[in-house]
Structure formats: C-alpha cells, structure tokens
Design a protein around this motif. Structure first.
Motif, PDB file in Angstrom:
ATOM      1  N   PRO A 108     -14.821  18.235 -32.613  1.00 20.89           N
ATOM      2  CA  PRO A 108     -13.799  17.305 -32.996  1.00 20.89           C
ATOM      3  C   PRO A 108     -13.785  16.690 -34.281  1.00 20.89           C
ATOM      4  CG  PRO A 108     -14.680  16.997 -30.754  1.00 20.89           C
ATOM      5  CD  PRO A 108     -15.521  17.940 -31.444  1.00 20.89           C
ATOM      6  N   ASN A 109     -14.833  16.677 -34.931  1.00 15.71           N
ATOM      7  CA  ASN A 109     -14.926  16.040 -36.334  1.00 15.71           C
ATOM      8  C   ASN A 109     -14.335  17.224 -37.161  1.00 15.71           C
ATOM      9  OD1 ASN A 109     -16.062  13.514 -35.305  1.00 15.71           O
ATOM     10  ND2 ASN A 109     -18.188  14.341 -35.918  1.00 15.71           N
ATOM     11  N   LEU A 110     -14.137  18.409 -36.991  1.00 14.01           N
ATOM     12  CA  LEU A 110     -13.647  19.222 -37.780  1.00 14.01           C
ATOM     13  C   LEU A 110     -12.329  19.478 -37.400  1.00 14.01           C
ATOM     14  CD1 LEU A 110     -16.683  22.047 -37.786  1.00 14.01           C
ATOM     15  CD2 LEU A 110     -16.153  20.264 -39.390  1.00 14.01           C
ATOM     16  N   GLY A 111     -11.812  18.845 -36.441  1.00 13.73           N
ATOM     17  CA  GLY A 111     -10.425  19.034 -36.042  1.00 13.73           C
ATOM     18  C   GLY A 111     -10.137  20.038 -35.012  1.00 13.73           C
ATOM     19  N   ILE A 112     -11.186  20.210 -34.202  1.00 11.34           N
ATOM     20  CA  ILE A 112     -11.269  21.239 -33.255  1.00 11.34           C
ATOM     21  C   ILE A 112     -11.524  20.527 -31.852  1.00 11.34           C
ATOM     22  CG2 ILE A 112     -11.996  23.531 -32.227  1.00 11.34           C
ATOM     23  CD1 ILE A 112     -12.875  24.243 -34.878  1.00 11.34           C
ATOM     24  N   GLU A 113     -10.602  20.415 -31.189  1.00  7.29           N
ATOM     25  CA  GLU A 113     -10.790  19.380 -29.843  1.00  7.29           C
ATOM     26  C   GLU A 113     -11.209  20.537 -28.937  1.00  7.29           C
ATOM     27  OE1 GLU A 113     -10.484  16.444 -29.338  1.00  7.29           O
ATOM     28  OE2 GLU A 113      -9.745  16.192 -31.578  1.00  7.29           O
ATOM     29  N   VAL A 114     -12.345  20.021 -28.048  1.00 15.00           N
ATOM     30  CA  VAL A 114     -12.899  20.856 -27.165  1.00 15.00           C
ATOM     31  C   VAL A 114     -13.091  20.245 -25.860  1.00 15.00           C
ATOM     32  CG1 VAL A 114     -13.752  22.769 -28.709  1.00 15.00           C
ATOM     33  CG2 VAL A 114     -15.278  20.690 -28.133  1.00 15.00           C
ATOM     34  N   GLY A 115     -12.895  20.808 -24.520  1.00 18.90           N
ATOM     35  CA  GLY A 115     -13.116  20.187 -23.441  1.00 18.90           C
ATOM     36  C   GLY A 115     -14.590  20.307 -22.838  1.00 18.90           C
ATOM     37  N   PRO A 116     -15.298  19.904 -21.979  1.00 18.76           N
ATOM     38  CA  PRO A 116     -16.419  19.979 -21.522  1.00 18.76           C
ATOM     39  C   PRO A 116     -16.816  21.583 -21.205  1.00 18.76           C
ATOM     40  CG  PRO A 116     -15.921  17.807 -20.715  1.00 18.76           C
ATOM     41  CD  PRO A 116     -14.512  18.628 -21.222  1.00 18.76           C
ATOM     42  N   VAL A 117     -15.849  22.121 -20.605  1.00 19.10           N
ATOM     43  CA  VAL A 117     -16.160  23.304 -19.979  1.00 19.10           C
ATOM     44  C   VAL A 117     -16.283  24.296 -21.225  1.00 19.10           C
ATOM     45  CG1 VAL A 117     -15.151  25.259 -18.610  1.00 19.10           C
ATOM     46  CG2 VAL A 117     -15.122  22.924 -17.819  1.00 19.10           C
ATOM     47  N   PHE A 118     -15.237  24.174 -22.063  1.00 19.77           N
ATOM     48  CA  PHE A 118     -15.193  25.044 -23.219  1.00 19.77           C
ATOM     49  C   PHE A 118     -16.356  25.092 -23.825  1.00 19.77           C
ATOM     50  CE2 PHE A 118     -14.466  26.051 -27.746  1.00 19.77           C
ATOM     51  CZ  PHE A 118     -13.821  27.257 -27.674  1.00 19.77           C
ATOM     52  N   ALA A 119     -17.108  23.696 -24.427  1.00 19.28           N
ATOM     53  CA  ALA A 119     -18.090  23.603 -24.921  1.00 19.28           C
ATOM     54  C   ALA A 119     -19.356  24.127 -24.232  1.00 19.28           C
ATOM     55  CB  ALA A 119     -18.332  22.111 -25.322  1.00 19.28           C
ATOM     56  N   GLY A 120     -19.417  24.053 -22.930  1.00 16.32           N
ATOM     57  CA  GLY A 120     -20.455  24.435 -22.262  1.00 16.32           C
ATOM     58  C   GLY A 120     -20.543  26.047 -22.187  1.00 16.32           C
ATOM     59  N   VAL A 121     -19.420  26.687 -22.171  1.00 17.19           N
ATOM     60  CA  VAL A 121     -19.412  28.073 -22.014  1.00 17.19           C
ATOM     61  C   VAL A 121     -19.745  28.517 -23.541  1.00 17.19           C
ATOM     62  CG1 VAL A 121     -17.837  30.208 -22.102  1.00 17.19           C
ATOM     63  CG2 VAL A 121     -17.750  28.450 -20.090  1.00 17.19           C
ATOM     64  N   LEU A 122     -19.234  28.187 -24.667  1.00 16.94           N
ATOM     65  CA  LEU A 122     -19.478  28.236 -25.868  1.00 16.94           C
ATOM     66  C   LEU A 122     -21.139  28.126 -26.079  1.00 16.94           C
ATOM     67  CD1 LEU A 122     -18.401  29.323 -28.596  1.00 16.94           C
ATOM     68  CD2 LEU A 122     -18.149  26.994 -29.115  1.00 16.94           C
ATOM     69  N   ALA A 123     -21.717  27.197 -25.663  1.00 13.74           N
ATOM     70  CA  ALA A 123     -22.895  26.806 -26.010  1.00 13.74           C
ATOM     71  C   ALA A 123     -23.904  27.768 -25.100  1.00 13.74           C
ATOM     72  CB  ALA A 123     -23.432  25.439 -25.456  1.00 13.74           C
ATOM     73  N   ILE A 124     -23.604  28.141 -24.086  1.00  9.09           N
ATOM     74  CA  ILE A 124     -24.470  29.068 -23.183  1.00  9.09           C
ATOM     75  C   ILE A 124     -24.419  30.620 -23.844  1.00  9.09           C
ATOM     76  CG2 ILE A 124     -24.547  27.636 -21.226  1.00  9.09           C
ATOM     77  CD1 ILE A 124     -22.667  29.244 -19.816  1.00  9.09           C
ATOM     78  N   THR A 125     -22.982  30.693 -24.204  1.00  4.38           N
ATOM     79  CA  THR A 125     -22.938  32.093 -24.868  1.00  4.38           C
ATOM     80  C   THR A 125     -23.589  32.567 -26.008  1.00  4.38           C
ATOM     81  OG1 THR A 125     -20.736  32.178 -23.734  1.00  4.38           O
ATOM     82  CG2 THR A 125     -21.068  33.641 -25.729  1.00  4.38           C
ATOM     83  N   LEU A 126     -23.599  31.329 -27.034  1.00  2.00           N
ATOM     84  CA  LEU A 126     -24.330  31.533 -28.019  1.00  2.00           C
ATOM     85  C   LEU A 126     -25.742  31.709 -28.077  1.00  2.00           C
ATOM     86  CD1 LEU A 126     -22.262  28.817 -30.588  1.00  2.00           C
ATOM     87  CD2 LEU A 126     -22.366  31.287 -30.744  1.00  2.00           C
ATOM     88  N   ASN A 127     -26.155  30.753 -27.187  1.00  2.00           N
ATOM     89  CA  ASN A 127     -27.731  30.587 -26.600  1.00  2.00           C
ATOM     90  C   ASN A 127     -28.015  31.819 -26.300  1.00  2.00           C
ATOM     91  OD1 ASN A 127     -29.875  29.985 -24.447  1.00  2.00           O
ATOM     92  ND2 ASN A 127     -30.204  28.814 -26.072  1.00  2.00           N
ATOM     93  N   THR A 128     -27.493  32.541 -24.997  1.00  2.00           N
ATOM     94  CA  THR A 128     -28.007  33.758 -24.489  1.00  2.00           C
ATOM     95  C   THR A 128     -27.801  34.984 -25.323  1.00  2.00           C
ATOM     96  OG1 THR A 128     -28.063  35.018 -22.398  1.00  2.00           O
ATOM     97  CG2 THR A 128     -25.855  34.284 -23.236  1.00  2.00           C
TER      98      THR A 128
END
Length: 215
Positions: free
Chosen positions: A73-93
């Motif tokens: 969000p500080n970069l102007g990209i609004e994300v919800g909890p679900v999107f952030a969660g999916v993105l985090a676990i996708t990058l991690n795995t």
C-alpha cells in the motif's frame, strides 16, 4: 462444542484448503520456470533468479506476509488479506519448489540430452518428452513434502485477519474456555488433508511403475 462451532472450524478448513491449493497450483509452475532459467543458465536472468530464490528462502513466511500486506500500500498498490496471503505463500513455496526442481535437473543424465540433440530434437521437444517426465517422478516426494508443509504453515495468515482452521479453533477455545476439543477437531481435519497428498504421491508412483513395467 456446539454445531456452530464445528461449522466454524470447517469453514476455516475450507479457507485453508483454498489458499493452500492456490499456493500449490501457482508455486509449482513458477518454481519449475525459475529452476529451468537457472539450469539453462540464461544470461543475467539466471543470476537474478538465484538471488531472488535465496532471499525468499531466507525470509520467514510471516515476515514476507507482513511486508506485502503493509508494504505494497505504501507503493500505491492496495491489497486485501487474501491476496497478500496467496501472494506470500506462492512466493515462499515457489522458491523451495525451485530448488527441488533444480536438484532433479542438475542430476539429470547428460547422455540422454546429448542423444536427443544428436537426432535433431529441439530444446522444447526434449524438455517435454525426455526431461519433464523423469524429473517429475524424482521430485515428487520432495514436492509433496513441500505441499504438506504449506498446508501446515497457513495459520501464520491469521496475523492479517484470515481465519483458517487453527485460528477458528483458537477462537472457539477462547470463547468456551475449553481449548482442547476444538484443537482436536482441527487436528482431525489436518490429518486427512495431508494424507490425501501422500496418497496421491503413492498413486502416481505406482502408476509410473506400471507404465515402465508394461510400456
């Protein structure tokens, strides 16, 4: 525990299943793509991918999740909890999947590649017909282990408000002052989910053996 409590835990189980499935479905091909880039030593890109994978493997999932949830969000990209969660676990795995795929690629017999090239097979063709079928088989146990770990680390998503199995069970335990029953129900749900992955792995391995025995 009431019927509504059990229903709440199963609702959390559905959330866990969907988020894990999304991470698995996205992380497998992304990890394979990154592994191929490194194995084929694509100029510049291979070094960038290696650095990215090292950073993602070093960063705890919860740190990565909070960084995405509060940082984007500080970069102007609004994300919800679900999107952030999916993105985090996708990058991690995907980072861990990359290393699993790459280990199989590095140990792939070079004489098979040389034989394929000698008969004029294109890179895409020998990757699809020779390399992929074999590395899938050799990587499968490690990949299934990574999938199982992914399912079991989804409780960290609760820090951004996502209610998974564990989060739902903890809430019920706090409300009823009896945490053991909901946690036992949560454990009883986790076990079949992981067992299904292991069963899938065994089925694929048996099928591969049958195909090799009866071509």
């Amino acid at each position: 525990m009431t019927y509504l409590d059990v229903l709440s835990i199963f609702s959390g189980a559905l959330t866990t299943l969907l988020l894990s499935a999304a991470g698995i479905m996205l992380g497998l091909p992304i990890g394979l793509g990154m592994a191929l880039v490194r194995w084929l030593r694509v100029p510049v890109v291979a070094s960038l991918v290696a650095t990215l994978v090292s950073l993602l493997r070093a960063a705890p999932l919860i740190t990565l999740l909070l960084l995405l949830f509060y940082g984007l969000p500080n970069l102007g990209i609004e994300v919800g909890p679900v999107f952030a969660g999916v993105l985090a676990i996708t990058l991690n795995t995907s980072a861990f999947n990359c290393e699993i795929w790459r280990a199989a690629l590095v140990t792939f017999p070079k004489d098979q590649l040389e034989a394929a090239q000698s008969v004029g097979m294109s890179r895409g063709l020998w990757l699809r017909r020779i390399v992929f079928p074999q590395i899938v088989r050799t990587s499968l146990p490690a990949l299934v282990n990574e999938m199982s770990q992914l399912i079991k680390v989804t409780p960290v998503l609760a820090v951004v408000g996502i209610v998974d199995i564990t989060r739902a069970a903890v809430r019920i335990g706090a409300d009823t002052y009896d945490p053991l029953p909901p946690l036992l129900v949560a454990a009883a749900i986790y076990i079949p989910m992981v067992f299904a992955l292991v069963s899938m792995q065994r089925w694929v391995e048996r099928r591969q053996i049958r195909l090799e025995t009866n071509p």
